[in-house]
Motif scaffolding. Structure first.
Motif, PDB file in Angstrom:
ATOM      1  N   UNK A  72       0.795  -1.159  -0.163  1.00 28.14           N
ATOM      2  CA  UNK A  72       0.008   0.096  -0.076  1.00 28.14           C
ATOM      3  C   UNK A  72       0.898   1.225  -0.020  1.00 28.14           C
ATOM      4  N   UNK A  73       0.501   2.354  -0.865  1.00 27.01           N
ATOM      5  CA  UNK A  73       1.322   3.545  -0.883  1.00 27.01           C
ATOM      6  C   UNK A  73       0.713   4.370   0.309  1.00 27.01           C
ATOM      7  N   UNK A  75      -0.187   3.727   3.743  1.00 28.90           N
ATOM      8  CA  UNK A  75       0.112   3.038   5.143  1.00 28.90           C
ATOM      9  C   UNK A  75       1.303   3.209   5.677  1.00 28.90           C
ATOM     10  N   UNK A  76       1.827   4.332   5.388  1.00 28.27           N
ATOM     11  CA  UNK A  76       3.351   4.541   6.110  1.00 28.27           C
ATOM     12  C   UNK A  76       4.339   4.406   4.961  1.00 28.27           C
ATOM     13  N   UNK A  77       5.524   4.908   5.350  1.00 29.08           N
ATOM     14  CA  UNK A  77       6.568   4.777   4.741  1.00 29.08           C
ATOM     15  C   UNK A  77       7.636   3.414   4.898  1.00 29.08           C
ATOM     16  N   UNK A  78       7.065   2.399   4.226  1.00 33.03           N
ATOM     17  CA  UNK A  78       7.771   1.231   4.658  1.00 33.03           C
ATOM     18  C   UNK A  78       8.185   0.820   3.080  1.00 33.03           C
ATOM     19  N   UNK A  79       9.512  -0.094   3.149  1.00 30.18           N
ATOM     20  CA  UNK A  79       9.890  -0.303   1.864  1.00 30.18           C
ATOM     21  C   UNK A  79      10.777  -2.025   2.103  1.00 30.18           C
ATOM     22  N   UNK A  80      10.583  -2.797   1.299  1.00 28.19           N
ATOM     23  CA  UNK A  80      10.995  -4.098   1.296  1.00 28.19           C
ATOM     24  C   UNK A  80      12.266  -4.235   0.429  1.00 28.19           C
ATOM     25  N   UNK A 275      10.668   2.752   6.924  1.00 27.07           N
ATOM     26  CA  UNK A 275      11.137   1.649   7.782  1.00 27.07           C
ATOM     27  C   UNK A 275      11.062   0.597   6.851  1.00 27.07           C
ATOM     28  N   UNK A 276      12.251  -0.471   7.144  1.00 30.67           N
ATOM     29  CA  UNK A 276      12.456  -1.605   6.406  1.00 30.67           C
ATOM     30  C   UNK A 276      11.399  -2.722   6.901  1.00 30.67           C
ATOM     31  N   UNK A 277      11.012  -3.531   6.059  1.00 26.43           N
ATOM     32  CA  UNK A 277      10.073  -4.564   6.282  1.00 26.43           C
ATOM     33  C   UNK A 277      10.379  -5.645   5.368  1.00 26.43           C
ATOM     34  N   UNK A 278       9.803  -6.839   5.600  1.00 32.59           N
ATOM     35  CA  UNK A 278       9.938  -7.988   4.638  1.00 32.59           C
ATOM     36  C   UNK A 278       8.684  -7.939   3.667  1.00 32.59           C
ATOM     37  N   UNK A 279       8.773  -8.556   2.531  1.00 35.29           N
ATOM     38  CA  UNK A 279       7.702  -8.928   1.641  1.00 35.29           C
ATOM     39  C   UNK A 279       6.155  -9.383   2.548  1.00 35.29           C
ATOM     40  N   UNK A 285       0.020  -6.250   4.939  1.00 36.88           N
ATOM     41  CA  UNK A 285      -0.781  -4.714   4.933  1.00 36.88           C
ATOM     42  C   UNK A 285      -1.770  -4.678   3.975  1.00 36.88           C
ATOM     43  N   UNK A 286      -1.512  -5.300   2.731  1.00 38.36           N
ATOM     44  CA  UNK A 286      -2.344  -5.215   1.589  1.00 38.36           C
ATOM     45  C   UNK A 286      -3.623  -6.082   1.880  1.00 38.36           C
ATOM     46  N   UNK A 287      -3.444  -7.160   2.330  1.00 37.94           N
ATOM     47  CA  UNK A 287      -4.429  -8.197   2.793  1.00 37.94           C
ATOM     48  C   UNK A 287      -5.387  -7.952   4.008  1.00 37.94           C
ATOM     49  N   UNK A 288      -4.688  -6.843   4.640  1.00 44.42           N
ATOM     50  CA  UNK A 288      -5.509  -6.588   6.146  1.00 44.42           C
ATOM     51  C   UNK A 288      -4.950  -7.710   7.373  1.00 44.42           C
ATOM     52  N   UNK A 289      -3.670  -8.579   7.015  1.00 39.43           N
ATOM     53  CA  UNK A 289      -3.314  -9.262   7.967  1.00 39.43           C
ATOM     54  C   UNK A 289      -2.143  -8.815   8.627  1.00 39.43           C
ATOM     55  N   UNK A 290      -1.788  -7.463   8.419  1.00 41.25           N
ATOM     56  CA  UNK A 290      -0.661  -7.021   9.154  1.00 41.25           C
ATOM     57  C   UNK A 290      -0.766  -6.532  10.531  1.00 41.25           C
TER      58      UNK A 290
END
Length: 290
Positions: A72-73, A75-80, A275-279, A285-290
Motif C-alpha cells: 500500500x502507498x 499505510x506509512x513509509x515502508x520498503x521491502x 522503515x524496512x520490512x519484509x515482503x 498490509x495489503x490483505x489486512x493481515x498486518x
C-alpha cells in the motif's frame, strides 16, 4: 539474473536477466498460502509444519497464481528489500572453479544494520551453499522464498535464459522447497519469484494450486553487473515510494556493488522516515493481515 525492465503481454512483469547467470509432509489437499506436496517433492511451507501461515494473495481467475509487486502507498513509509540468490542448475563447474554465487558480506551488512529482507533463493544455490542457506533461512531478520530450483525461464525469450517446459514448472518450484529443507530450512515462505521476472498466463496457470504468491517489484536497483555503487544507490533512492519492493541480488560475482549500495541507501532512506520490512509485511498490509 535480473537486468532489464520489460512488459509482457499477458501480465506486467518488470525483469532484469542475462543469459548464463542464475546470481517441504503428509499427502493432503493444498492449503492457501503454501505449496502443495507432490510424490517427488514435499514443500517446507505446509500449513501443518509452519508455525503460522504467512499472508498470501487470493488466486486469480481460473486459479491463476496471484502476482504482487508493491504494498500500500498510504499505510506509512515502508520498503521491502529483496535479494535474488541466483545460480542456475548447470553452473556447478563454475562454482567449483572459484566463481562466487554467494555474498556473505552483504548478509553480514544487513545483519549489522538490522535491515530485514526477503531472499529469493534458487534450489541450486541452496545445494551449493547449504550452511549459508540454513543461516539465512533460520534467521528471524530474514525470510527465505523460492526462486525456482533451476533458474531456467518460465517463458520463452527471457533474456537468453534456458527454459523449463510447462509440464515441469510446478516440479521445479517444489524441488527448490525440497532443497531448502535438505539444507535445514524448515519453513520457507510461500512466495515465488520467476527467474528473470518473466511470466505469462501459462506459467501462472502451471503454478496454480501450489498456494504461492508470485512476487515481482516496482523498483529495479540495476545492481546486476554494475560497477558504480553510487549510480545504483541513486537509482534505488529515486525509485522508492511507500510500499515499494526493491529487487537486488545476493550474487558476489555478478552483482559486486550490492553490499556498498546497501550501506549507502539504508541510512538515507531511514533519514527520510522509511522503515524496512519484509515482503510478508507488505502482503499482510495489503490483505489486512498486518
Amino acid at each position: 539474473m535480473i537486468r532489464l525492465v520489460r512488459r509482457f503481454t499477458a501480465a506486467c512483469a518488470l525483469g532484469t536477466a542475462l543469459a548464463g547467470l542464475a546470481a517441504c509432509g503428509t499427502a493432503q489437499a493444498p492449503r492457501a498460502g503454501h505449496p502443495a506436496p507432490s510424490k517427488t517433492a514435499v514443500s517446507t511451507a505446509t500449513a501443518s509444519a509452519a508455525p503460522s501461515r504467512p499472508p498470501t494473495l487470493t488466486a486469480g481467475p481460473g486459479g491463476l497464481t496471484p502476482v504482487f509487486s508493491n504494498g500500500p502507498r498510504t499505510k506509512g513509509k515502508t520498503v521491502a528489500f529483496t535479494f535474488d540468490a541466483d545460480m542456475t542448475a548447470d553452473q556447478g563447474p563454475r562454482a567449483e572453479a572459484g566463481e562466487h554465487f554467494d555474498n556473505p558480506a552483504l548478509i553480514a551488512t544487513l545483519r549489522a544494520m538490522k535491515v530485514p529482507a526477503t531472499i529469493f533463493m534458487t534450489g541450486r544455490w541452496a545445494d551449493q551453499y547449504p550452511a549459508e542457506a540454513r543461516s539465512i533461512g533460520t534467521d528471524p531478520l530474514f525470510e527465505l522464498a523460492n526462486h525456482s530450483y533451476s533458474h531456467y525461464a518460465f517463458t520463452g525469450d527471457c533474456y537468453g535464459l534456458p527454459t523449463v517446459s510447462a509440464d515441469r514448472m510446478r516440479s521445479d518450484v517444489e524441488r527448490a522447497y525440497t532443497a531448502f529443507r535438505k539444507a535445514g530450512v524448515p519453513h520457507a515462505m510461500p512466495y515465488f519469484r520467476f527467474p528473470g521476472g518473466c511470466y505469462d498466463k501459462q506459467a501462472l496457470r502451471a503454478l496454480g494450486g501450489l498456494g504461492v504468491t508470485a512476487v515481482q517489484w516496482d523498483v529495479v536497483s540495476g545492481d546486476a553487473f554494475a560497477t558504480d555503487a553510487d549510480a545504483v544507490a541513486r537509482q534505488v533512492l529515486d525509485g522508492v515510494k511507500p510500499g515499494s519492493v526493491v529487487v537486488m541480488h545476493c550474487t558476489r560475482s555478478a552483482a559486486p556493488t550490492t553490499e556498498r549500495v546497501v550501506r549507502q541507501v539504508v541510512p538515507r532512506l531511514r533519514a527520510k522516515g522509511y522503515r524496512f520490512v519484509k515482503v510478508s509485511d507488505l502482503i499482510g498490509a495489503t490483505t489486512g493481515r498486518s
